[in-house]
Design a protein around this motif. Structure first.
Motif, PDB file in Angstrom:
ATOM      1  N   TYR A 249       0.446  -1.104   0.076  1.00 32.95           N
ATOM      2  CA  TYR A 249      -0.256  -0.189   0.158  1.00 32.95           C
ATOM      3  C   TYR A 249       1.161   1.166   0.358  1.00 32.95           C
ATOM      4  O   TYR A 249       0.087   2.276  -0.654  1.00 32.95           O
ATOM      5  CB  TYR A 249      -1.025  -0.089   1.160  1.00 32.95           C
ATOM      6  N   VAL A 250       1.595   1.387   1.402  1.00 36.06           N
ATOM      7  CA  VAL A 250       2.614   2.846   0.861  1.00 36.06           C
ATOM      8  C   VAL A 250       3.300   3.063  -0.576  1.00 36.06           C
ATOM      9  O   VAL A 250       2.815   4.332  -1.094  1.00 36.06           O
ATOM     10  CB  VAL A 250       3.697   2.288   2.139  1.00 36.06           C
ATOM     11  N   PRO A 251       3.714   2.053  -1.236  1.00 36.88           N
ATOM     12  CA  PRO A 251       4.619   2.029  -2.251  1.00 36.88           C
ATOM     13  C   PRO A 251       3.410   2.915  -3.432  1.00 36.88           C
ATOM     14  O   PRO A 251       3.165   3.530  -4.395  1.00 36.88           O
ATOM     15  CB  PRO A 251       5.349   1.626  -2.480  1.00 36.88           C
ATOM     16  N   TYR A 252       2.305   1.825  -3.196  1.00 33.55           N
ATOM     17  CA  TYR A 252       1.393   2.349  -4.127  1.00 33.55           C
ATOM     18  C   TYR A 252       0.847   3.854  -3.714  1.00 33.55           C
ATOM     19  O   TYR A 252       0.222   4.772  -5.081  1.00 33.55           O
ATOM     20  CB  TYR A 252      -0.017   1.119  -4.322  1.00 33.55           C
ATOM     21  N   ALA A 253       0.231   3.886  -3.062  1.00 32.45           N
ATOM     22  CA  ALA A 253       0.401   5.100  -2.215  1.00 32.45           C
ATOM     23  C   ALA A 253       1.155   6.269  -2.683  1.00 32.45           C
ATOM     24  O   ALA A 253       0.350   7.670  -3.708  1.00 32.45           O
ATOM     25  CB  ALA A 253      -0.354   5.268  -0.434  1.00 32.45           C
ATOM     26  N   VAL A 254       1.664   6.501  -2.266  1.00 33.52           N
ATOM     27  CA  VAL A 254       3.183   7.446  -2.994  1.00 33.52           C
ATOM     28  C   VAL A 254       2.627   8.371  -4.795  1.00 33.52           C
ATOM     29  O   VAL A 254       2.998   8.726  -4.685  1.00 33.52           O
ATOM     30  CB  VAL A 254       4.221   7.515  -2.001  1.00 33.52           C
ATOM     31  N   HIS A 255       3.818   6.797  -5.253  1.00 32.47           N
ATOM     32  CA  HIS A 255       3.542   6.864  -6.399  1.00 32.47           C
ATOM     33  C   HIS A 255       2.189   6.560  -7.726  1.00 32.47           C
ATOM     34  O   HIS A 255       2.293   6.908  -8.427  1.00 32.47           O
ATOM     35  CB  HIS A 255       4.728   5.412  -6.729  1.00 32.47           C
ATOM     36  N   ARG A 256       1.559   5.897  -7.023  1.00 24.76           N
ATOM     37  CA  ARG A 256       0.413   5.757  -8.077  1.00 24.76           C
ATOM     38  C   ARG A 256      -1.035   6.806  -7.626  1.00 24.76           C
ATOM     39  O   ARG A 256      -1.620   7.749  -8.308  1.00 24.76           O
ATOM     40  CB  ARG A 256      -0.169   4.132  -7.913  1.00 24.76           C
ATOM     41  N   LEU A 257      -1.187   7.201  -6.790  1.00 23.78           N
ATOM     42  CA  LEU A 257      -2.257   8.114  -6.211  1.00 23.78           C
ATOM     43  C   LEU A 257      -1.226   9.588  -6.170  1.00 23.78           C
ATOM     44  O   LEU A 257      -2.360   9.947  -5.424  1.00 23.78           O
ATOM     45  CB  LEU A 257      -2.793   7.598  -4.756  1.00 23.78           C
ATOM     46  N   GLY A 258      -0.803   9.143  -5.800  1.00 22.23           N
ATOM     47  CA  GLY A 258       0.387  10.811  -5.555  1.00 22.23           C
ATOM     48  C   GLY A 258       0.225  11.304  -4.513  1.00 22.23           C
ATOM     49  O   GLY A 258      -0.152  12.046  -4.093  1.00 22.23           O
ATOM     50  N   LEU A 259       0.392  10.383  -3.086  1.00 21.00           N
ATOM     51  CA  LEU A 259       0.121  10.821  -1.348  1.00 21.00           C
ATOM     52  C   LEU A 259       1.290  11.090  -0.993  1.00 21.00           C
ATOM     53  O   LEU A 259       2.695  10.655  -1.396  1.00 21.00           O
ATOM     54  CB  LEU A 259      -0.817   9.820  -0.919  1.00 21.00           C
ATOM     55  N   SER A 260       1.463  12.312  -0.272  1.00 17.56           N
ATOM     56  CA  SER A 260       2.385  13.272   0.760  1.00 17.56           C
ATOM     57  C   SER A 260       2.667  11.518   1.872  1.00 17.56           C
ATOM     58  O   SER A 260       1.908  10.528   1.955  1.00 17.56           O
ATOM     59  CB  SER A 260       2.542  14.499   1.076  1.00 17.56           C
ATOM     60  N   ALA A 261       3.707  12.064   2.430  1.00 14.13           N
ATOM     61  CA  ALA A 261       4.381  11.232   3.511  1.00 14.13           C
ATOM     62  C   ALA A 261       2.476  11.292   4.786  1.00 14.13           C
ATOM     63  O   ALA A 261       2.644  10.477   5.028  1.00 14.13           O
ATOM     64  CB  ALA A 261       5.195  11.221   4.221  1.00 14.13           C
ATOM     65  N   SER A 262       2.282  12.164   4.862  1.00 16.59           N
ATOM     66  CA  SER A 262       1.029  13.048   5.719  1.00 16.59           C
ATOM     67  C   SER A 262       0.311  12.348   5.340  1.00 16.59           C
ATOM     68  O   SER A 262      -0.531  12.066   5.877  1.00 16.59           O
ATOM     69  CB  SER A 262       1.280  14.507   5.938  1.00 16.59           C
ATOM     70  N   ALA A 263      -0.655  12.203   4.236  1.00 20.15           N
ATOM     71  CA  ALA A 263      -1.654  12.325   3.848  1.00 20.15           C
ATOM     72  C   ALA A 263      -1.341  10.046   3.630  1.00 20.15           C
ATOM     73  O   ALA A 263      -2.713   9.741   4.000  1.00 20.15           O
ATOM     74  CB  ALA A 263      -1.865  12.283   1.843  1.00 20.15           C
TER      75      ALA A 263
END
Length: 421
Positions: A249-263
């Motif tokens: 989830y974390v790499p998916y959220a950062v690279h695909r969803l474009g979320l920041s660490a706080s998001a």
């Protein structure tokens, strides 16, 4: 099979005993201590010991390994001896381990292997406490209040899961890593004190037999019971799906969803918020719904959550990811309350610890398997395939419980109810 048991209705409020109140407060202190120490461990490893991702992964393994290795033997112990005594010893072990970390930090002598070894020892205390606590409830709570009591315990766990990691991080930042462990040790010591004043009713202990024979009896009981068997299978597939998702989830959220660490942190925090909401709602839901209907809420929410996460493949969205984790928290807490209540209602007192331990082992054992599957699927195909695989696992667990006799229960069943299936 007759599933409309004549057990007392839970529609009227039930006053829980002073012994249970002590157990509930002890549970809150113990769970909070566990979550603070679990949050502090990787921070200590990275900032104080210079650990990399491989090191923190091995540290996580050390802190979860006791659930796989020790749940079953500790379950047998819980059936042979006083459960209150086992829990008290377990928390005392955790106090010892965390005080050792504190002293080693103060002396600037802590190493990563020491931190992992002490994490393993502390987790051993956690396993013993978690196995014994559900087994103790039926002896201090009336049958009609099982769901209310389990809801209270799960609320404490939910609060600890929500606030513990954040509090652990803040304590490390404010007062230092060692003293964060000192706070956790103080909470565990409080749990020990509360347990020391808890009166456990005496019970007739079964004659001691060979360990493997007792373990075989507990396994056979779960496997042959038409209500417990699908509950176990549902939990296994839920955890497979959940940890396939967690692994990527974390790499998916950062690279695909474009979320920041706080998001990313906010989306993951929605899981804890969901747990608290579900635990708060559990007593009211238990009073208003047929027991079987309550059991299917958790698996249904798990399936819906996985589908919402799959939807982010075509509609990347912070809000969809947040909703998915909220659903993963709110529904499964109701499942834990309901499934624990069912297990307590139909399991003979003499093997309560073994049955709890067996289900705990299978459930926690599915977690590293799910994480490994997530890593393998993402390496062989893609992260997208992981989300789909997680949804398939959630679909399987939903189908298992929907088609089981447990889903048709109107009330908490009497002991031996499944024998008629």
């Amino acid at each position: 099979m007759q599933v409309t048991s004549s057990s007392t209705s839970t529609s009227s409020p039930v006053r829980l005993s002073a012994a249970f109140q002590r157990l509930a407060w002890s549970n809150l202190a113990a769970q909070s201590a566990e979550q603070i120490s679990l949050a502090a461990a990787p921070l200590v490893a990275v900032f104080a010991l210079g650990a990399d991702a491989r090191d923190t992964g091995l540290l996580q393994t050390a802190q979860t390994l006791p659930f796989l290795l020790l749940s079953l033997p500790l379950g047998v112990w819980a059936d042979r001896r006083s459960r209150r005594t086992l829990m008290t010893l377990a928390e005392s072990v955790r106090v010892f381990a965390m005080l050792c970390v504190l002293l080693l930090v103060i002396a600037h002598a802590l190493t990563l292997p020491m931190l992992a070894a002490l994490g393993f020892i502390a987790a051993t205390g956690t396993v013993a406490y978690n196995v014994a606590a559900p087994s103790l409830v039926p002896s201090i709570v009336p049958r009609e209040a099982f769901a209310v009591a389990n809801g209270r315990l799960e609320l404490a766990r939910s609060v600890a899961y929500s606030a513990g990691p954040a509090l652990g991080g803040l304590l490390v930042g404010w007062i230092g890593a060692g003293w964060a462990y000192g706070c956790a040790a103080a909470l565990s010591a409080l749990a020990v004190g509360l347990l020391a004043g808890l009166h456990e009713p005496s019970r007739a202990l079964a004659p001691r037999r060979h360990f493997m024979l007792e373990l075989r009896d507990g396994t056979r009981f779960v496997w042959r019971d038409a209500l417990l068997r699908p509950m176990l299978a549902t939990a296994v597939f839920f955890n497979l799906g959940f940890f396939i998702l967690q692994a990527v989830y974390v790499p998916y959220a950062v690279h695909r969803l474009g979320l920041s660490a706080s998001a990313v942190g906010v989306t993951l925090g929605a899981y804890g918020v969901g747990m608290v909401c579900g635990a708060l709602a559990a007593p009211a839901i238990a009073r208003r719904l047929a027991f079987g209907r309550m059991l299917i809420i958790g698996p249904s929410c798990g399936l819906l959550a996985s589908l919402v996460m799959v939807a982010t493949l075509v509609a990347p969205s912070f809000w969809l990811a947040t909703a998915s984790f909220f659903l993963l928290g709110v529904g499964p807490i109701l499942w834990v309350v309901g499934s624990t209540t069912l297990r307590q209602a139909i399991t003979p007192e003499r093997m309560m610890g073994r049955v709890s331990a067996l289900i705990s082992t299978a459930t926690y054992g599915a977690r590293p398997v799910g994480a490994l599957l997530g890593a393998a699927i993402s390496a062989r195909w893609s992260v997208d395939a992981c989300l789909v695989a997680a949804a398939v696992a959630f679909l399987v667990q939903a189908l298992i419980i929907f088609t089981s006799p447990a889903a048709r229960l109107q009330r908490i069943p009497e002991p031996g109810a499944a024998a008629a299936c």
